[in-house]
Design a protein around this motif. Structure first.
Motif, PDB file in Angstrom:
ATOM      1  N   GLY A 114      31.723  46.238  43.078  1.00  0.00           N
ATOM      2  CA  GLY A 114      32.684  45.215  43.495  1.00  0.00           C
ATOM      3  C   GLY A 114      33.900  45.860  44.123  1.00  0.00           C
ATOM      4  O   GLY A 114      34.703  46.495  43.428  1.00  0.00           O
ATOM      5  N   ILE A 154      40.183  43.824  45.401  1.00  0.00           N
ATOM      6  CA  ILE A 154      41.431  44.609  45.323  1.00  0.00           C
ATOM      7  C   ILE A 154      41.426  45.525  44.100  1.00  0.00           C
ATOM      8  O   ILE A 154      41.930  46.647  44.150  1.00  0.00           O
ATOM      9  CB  ILE A 154      42.683  43.695  45.356  1.00  0.00           C
ATOM     10  N   VAL A 155      40.787  45.088  42.990  1.00  0.00           N
ATOM     11  CA  VAL A 155      40.801  45.909  41.769  1.00  0.00           C
ATOM     12  C   VAL A 155      39.853  47.103  41.919  1.00  0.00           C
ATOM     13  O   VAL A 155      40.231  48.253  41.665  1.00  0.00           O
ATOM     14  CB  VAL A 155      40.454  45.049  40.528  1.00  0.00           C
ATOM     15  N   GLU A 176      29.683  46.972  47.510  1.00  0.00           N
ATOM     16  CA  GLU A 176      30.283  45.653  47.785  1.00  0.00           C
ATOM     17  C   GLU A 176      29.224  44.754  48.422  1.00  0.00           C
ATOM     18  O   GLU A 176      28.623  45.093  49.436  1.00  0.00           O
ATOM     19  CB  GLU A 176      31.508  45.811  48.684  1.00  0.00           C
ATOM     20  N   ALA A 177      29.030  43.590  47.805  1.00  0.00           N
ATOM     21  CA  ALA A 177      27.971  42.688  48.271  1.00  0.00           C
ATOM     22  C   ALA A 177      28.293  42.060  49.617  1.00  0.00           C
ATOM     23  O   ALA A 177      27.395  41.726  50.383  1.00  0.00           O
ATOM     24  CB  ALA A 177      27.743  41.591  47.225  1.00  0.00           C
ATOM     25  N   THR A 207      37.709  36.731  45.365  1.00  0.00           N
ATOM     26  CA  THR A 207      38.956  36.082  44.946  1.00  0.00           C
ATOM     27  C   THR A 207      40.165  36.646  45.685  1.00  0.00           C
ATOM     28  O   THR A 207      41.082  35.888  46.051  1.00  0.00           O
ATOM     29  CB  THR A 207      39.190  36.309  43.439  1.00  0.00           C
ATOM     30  N   SER A 208      40.168  37.955  45.892  1.00  0.00           N
ATOM     31  CA  SER A 208      41.411  38.607  46.350  1.00  0.00           C
ATOM     32  C   SER A 208      42.049  37.976  47.590  1.00  0.00           C
ATOM     33  O   SER A 208      43.256  37.719  47.584  1.00  0.00           O
ATOM     34  CB  SER A 208      41.151  40.098  46.590  1.00  0.00           C
ATOM     35  N   ALA A 264      47.703  33.885  45.908  1.00  0.00           N
ATOM     36  CA  ALA A 264      49.047  33.636  46.432  1.00  0.00           C
ATOM     37  C   ALA A 264      49.809  34.948  46.624  1.00  0.00           C
ATOM     38  O   ALA A 264      50.832  34.974  47.287  1.00  0.00           O
ATOM     39  CB  ALA A 264      49.810  32.728  45.474  1.00  0.00           C
ATOM     40  N   GLY A 292      51.494  36.656  44.490  1.00  0.00           N
ATOM     41  CA  GLY A 292      52.714  36.792  43.698  1.00  0.00           C
ATOM     42  C   GLY A 292      52.685  38.031  42.801  1.00  0.00           C
ATOM     43  O   GLY A 292      51.664  38.341  42.195  1.00  0.00           O
ATOM     44  N   VAL A 328      24.324  44.600  43.731  1.00  0.00           N
ATOM     45  CA  VAL A 328      23.760  45.217  42.526  1.00  0.00           C
ATOM     46  C   VAL A 328      22.971  44.151  41.766  1.00  0.00           C
ATOM     47  O   VAL A 328      23.494  43.068  41.496  1.00  0.00           O
ATOM     48  CB  VAL A 328      24.888  45.787  41.632  1.00  0.00           C
ATOM     49  N   GLY A 350      44.221  35.252  37.032  1.00  0.00           N
ATOM     50  CA  GLY A 350      45.349  34.944  37.916  1.00  0.00           C
ATOM     51  C   GLY A 350      46.375  36.046  38.071  1.00  0.00           C
ATOM     52  O   GLY A 350      47.424  35.832  38.679  1.00  0.00           O
ATOM     53  N   GLY A 410      45.411  39.454  38.984  1.00  0.00           N
ATOM     54  CA  GLY A 410      44.735  40.659  39.480  1.00  0.00           C
ATOM     55  C   GLY A 410      45.413  41.330  40.653  1.00  0.00           C
ATOM     56  O   GLY A 410      45.306  42.550  40.807  1.00  0.00           O
ATOM     57  N   ILE A 411      46.104  40.557  41.481  1.00  0.00           N
ATOM     58  CA  ILE A 411      46.766  41.176  42.633  1.00  0.00           C
ATOM     59  C   ILE A 411      48.014  41.917  42.159  1.00  0.00           C
ATOM     60  O   ILE A 411      48.248  43.058  42.518  1.00  0.00           O
ATOM     61  CB  ILE A 411      47.100  40.104  43.690  1.00  0.00           C
ATOM     62  N   MET A 412      48.788  41.235  41.295  1.00  0.00           N
ATOM     63  CA  MET A 412      50.027  41.878  40.844  1.00  0.00           C
ATOM     64  C   MET A 412      49.759  43.114  39.979  1.00  0.00           C
ATOM     65  O   MET A 412      50.601  43.989  39.876  1.00  0.00           O
ATOM     66  CB  MET A 412      50.941  40.889  40.131  1.00  0.00           C
TER      67      MET A 412
HETATM   68  C1  LIG Z   1      44.200  30.268  44.292  1.00  0.00           C
HETATM   69  C2  LIG Z   1      44.463  31.614  43.653  1.00  0.00           C
HETATM   70  C3  LIG Z   1      45.789  32.068  43.549  1.00  0.00           C
HETATM   71  C4  LIG Z   1      46.041  33.306  42.946  1.00  0.00           C
HETATM   72  N1  LIG Z   1      47.330  33.786  42.927  1.00  0.00           N
HETATM   73  C5  LIG Z   1      47.573  35.008  42.420  1.00  0.00           C
HETATM   74  C6  LIG Z   1      48.896  35.549  42.433  1.00  0.00           C
HETATM   75  O1  LIG Z   1      49.841  34.916  42.914  1.00  0.00           O
HETATM   76  N2  LIG Z   1      49.068  36.797  41.919  1.00  0.00           N
HETATM   77  C7  LIG Z   1      48.054  37.510  41.372  1.00  0.00           C
HETATM   78  O2  LIG Z   1      48.289  38.625  40.908  1.00  0.00           O
HETATM   79  N3  LIG Z   1      46.795  37.034  41.349  1.00  0.00           N
HETATM   80  C8  LIG Z   1      46.532  35.806  41.858  1.00  0.00           C
HETATM   81  N4  LIG Z   1      45.264  35.312  41.838  1.00  0.00           N
HETATM   82  C9  LIG Z   1      44.223  36.078  41.160  1.00  0.00           C
HETATM   83  C10 LIG Z   1      43.766  37.247  41.979  1.00  0.00           C
HETATM   84  O3  LIG Z   1      43.427  36.802  43.279  1.00  0.00           O
HETATM   85  C11 LIG Z   1      42.579  37.913  41.278  1.00  0.00           C
HETATM   86  O4  LIG Z   1      42.925  38.222  39.941  1.00  0.00           O
HETATM   87  C12 LIG Z   1      42.167  39.209  41.979  1.00  0.00           C
HETATM   88  O5  LIG Z   1      41.980  38.978  43.359  1.00  0.00           O
HETATM   89  C13 LIG Z   1      40.906  39.761  41.359  1.00  0.00           C
HETATM   90  O6  LIG Z   1      40.436  40.823  42.158  1.00  0.00           O
HETATM   91  P1  LIG Z   1      39.025  41.470  41.870  1.00  0.00           P
HETATM   92  O7  LIG Z   1      38.915  42.669  42.722  1.00  0.00           O
HETATM   93  O8  LIG Z   1      38.843  41.614  40.392  1.00  0.00           O
HETATM   94  O9  LIG Z   1      37.972  40.332  42.287  1.00  0.00           O
HETATM   95  P2  LIG Z   1      37.378  39.953  43.720  1.00  0.00           P
HETATM   96  O10 LIG Z   1      38.398  39.967  44.780  1.00  0.00           O
HETATM   97  O11 LIG Z   1      36.616  38.677  43.547  1.00  0.00           O
HETATM   98  O12 LIG Z   1      36.360  41.128  44.015  1.00  0.00           O
HETATM   99  C14 LIG Z   1      35.114  41.236  43.371  1.00  0.00           C
HETATM  100  C15 LIG Z   1      34.106  41.739  44.386  1.00  0.00           C
HETATM  101  O13 LIG Z   1      32.874  42.002  43.711  1.00  0.00           O
HETATM  102  C16 LIG Z   1      31.844  41.752  44.624  1.00  0.00           C
HETATM  103  N5  LIG Z   1      30.591  41.561  43.872  1.00  0.00           N
HETATM  104  C17 LIG Z   1      30.305  40.568  43.001  1.00  0.00           C
HETATM  105  N6  LIG Z   1      29.068  40.710  42.503  1.00  0.00           N
HETATM  106  C18 LIG Z   1      28.550  41.826  43.073  1.00  0.00           C
HETATM  107  C19 LIG Z   1      27.300  42.497  42.960  1.00  0.00           C
HETATM  108  N7  LIG Z   1      26.316  42.045  42.170  1.00  0.00           N
HETATM  109  N8  LIG Z   1      27.110  43.612  43.708  1.00  0.00           N
HETATM  110  C20 LIG Z   1      28.086  44.086  44.517  1.00  0.00           C
HETATM  111  N9  LIG Z   1      29.284  43.479  44.662  1.00  0.00           N
HETATM  112  C21 LIG Z   1      29.519  42.375  43.946  1.00  0.00           C
HETATM  113  C22 LIG Z   1      32.299  40.494  45.351  1.00  0.00           C
HETATM  114  O14 LIG Z   1      31.641  40.344  46.595  1.00  0.00           O
HETATM  115  C23 LIG Z   1      33.799  40.724  45.470  1.00  0.00           C
HETATM  116  O15 LIG Z   1      34.157  41.256  46.725  1.00  0.00           O
HETATM  117  C24 LIG Z   1      44.970  34.089  42.446  1.00  0.00           C
HETATM  118  C25 LIG Z   1      43.660  33.625  42.574  1.00  0.00           C
HETATM  119  C26 LIG Z   1      43.402  32.407  43.163  1.00  0.00           C
HETATM  120  C27 LIG Z   1      41.988  31.935  43.301  1.00  0.00           C
END
Ligand SMILES: Cc1cc2nc3c(=O)[nH]c(=O)nc-3n(C[C@H](O)[C@H](O)[C@H](O)COP(=O)(O)OP(=O)(O)OC[C@H]3O[C@@H](n4cnc5c(N)ncnc54)[C@H](O)[C@@H]3O)c2cc1C
Length: 396
Positions: free
Chosen positions: A14, A17-18, A39-40, A48-49, A53, A55, A182, A349, A351-353
């Protein structure tokens, strides 16, 4: 086409951003690790990233989350220096315009308690009484607002650019991105040994990092673990207001309503706390079809009367990886008997910060077996195993 068997020190599942932040810190660590990110979908259409917003705030009630935010905030402020030399680095557009929590009388004591903790950890957090709020932010006029907490050092970034900044930074330092899904993890009696992709490719790994966002539970299932983390649809809106509003910070109230300035308008919304978990593919039918008009707009207009005259331009959505136990992150190993499979998930909510500090913490887990810069023991999987929630207080 089936690729030949590959082998890396660390395989990150995955590249949101994380996962990309983790890959960046691992690849930059100077430890000669080979790092692959699987990355799929590199368009990130459903990730989600890009939908967040953006923030970035230090207003939490748990010291771990405050510390994660403080360090991440400082990282975002110096993002361009940290990423020096990275080709095609996007501008994350960090706007240091502050965060403002407002509460009614029943939230006052908790807000004061939280402000005290934040201030004791060096956060510039100011309590604003009703008169001071009116003086500084005259558009915020709801009758029952009793107190505000303002953190002027906080702000927001463009989360899509943040994701691509970390991804390009990771690649610049040698991480490889592999497009693939995966669909299996191979294990021995004591550890995870490889990940399998849908096209049959097997990628061997010494460490496996599960950062699959709202899909994290599917990956955990592959080694027989249940994580209490589920996808939860969250909708955001962009609107323009007919009247002039003074420059505002990111504003949040005790009911979960939030908004911030965005270009010539405002972006924000209010998470629905009663929807069923699961992926939603259409917000214009079913539960969310009149959500802005019936739920969000009345709340906005009550808080900022000028928002009675607004024009909704766009709504969009993404999925939180919601931790049903306590709404906080789970970090570290989670798959019994497989200590080399770790995660950072369930951000609900935040994960970006938290991405910079969590990326660094994941790199420390890989290199040293635990997070070193910030003590994150209380956010590890053990609390899930014991069913002991460690939730925020007064923060939604
Ligand atoms: C409307 C909204 C507002 C938000 N506002 C804020 C905010 O203001 N501040 C803040 O900090 N956070 C905010 N968040 C939360 C934040 O966006 C998430 O916590 C953060 O983006 C999580 O990042 P991630 O990398 O964990 O997940 P993702 O960005 O979802 O990345 C996961 C990745 O894994 C990949 N993946 C999944 N399954 C597989 C697989 N089997 N094989 C290979 N790849 C795979 C996906 O394609 C994806 O790209 C908000 C979220 C939403 C929806």
């Amino acid at each position: 086409m089936v690729r030949e068997a590959l082998k890396y020190s660390v395989v990150v599942i995955g590249g949101g951003i994380v996962g990309s932040a983790a890959a960046f810190f691992l690849a930059r660590s100077g430890n000669d690790l080979s790092v692959a990110v699987i990355e799929a979908d590199s368009t990130y259409t459903h990730a989600t990233s890009p939908q967040g917003a953006g923030g970035v705030r230090q207003q939490f009630s748990r010291p771990e989350n405050i510390a994660l935010s403080t360090w991440s905030l400082s990282f975002y402020k110096r993002f361009n220096q940290e990423m020096a030399g990275v080709p095609d680095l996007p501008d994350i557009n960090f706007r240091q315009q502050g965060y403002l929590f407002v509460v009614s009388a029943d939230g006052e004591a908790t807000l004061c308690q939280n402000q005290e903790l934040q201030a004791s950890m060096g956060v510039h957090a100011q309590l604003l009484d009703r008169d001071e709020l009116k003086r500084r932010f005259p558009s915020i006029l709801r009758d029952d607002i009793a107190l505000g907490c303002y953190t002027p050092d906080d702000g927001w970034i463009d989360p899509h650019a943040g994701l691509w900044g970390f991804r390009r930074g990771a690649m610049h330092h040698g991480a490889e991105y592999i497009e693939g899904r995966v669909n299996g993890i191979e294990v021995s009696k004591t550890k995870g040994t490889a990940v399998r992709l849908a096209d049959g490719t097997v990628i061997h790994a010494e460490m496996i990092v599960n950062t699959a966002g709202p899909w994290v539970g599917e990956i955990a299932h592959m080694t027989g673990t249940e994580l209490p983390v589920v996808p939860m649809c969250r909708v955001q809106h962009f609107w323009k207001c007919a009247e002039n509003v003074e420059p505002l910070p990111l504003v949040k109230d005790g009911r979960g309503l939030f908004f911030r300035p965005e270009g010539t308008g405002f972006a924000g919304g209010r998470p629905s706390f009663d929807i069923e978990p699961g992926f939603v593919d259409d917000i214009y039918r079913g539960y969310f079809s009149n959500y802005f008009e019936e739920t969000v707009w009345p709340m906005l207009a009550a808080l900022v009367p000028k928002f009675e005259d607004l024009h909704l331009e766009r709504s969009w959505f993404g999925h939180y990886a919601q931790n049903l136990l306590d709404g906080n992150m789970i970090i570290g190993s989670y798959s019994p008997g497989h200590d080399n499979i770790i995660t950072a998930c369930g951000f609900s909510g935040h994960g970006i910060m938290h991405a910079p500090a969590v990326g660094r913490a994941l790199a420390e887990h890989v290199l040293h077996g635990t997070s070193q810069s910030i003590d994150l023991t209380r956010l590890e999987f053990e609390r899930v195993r014991r069913d002991e929630p460690y939730a925020e207080i007064g923060i939604r």
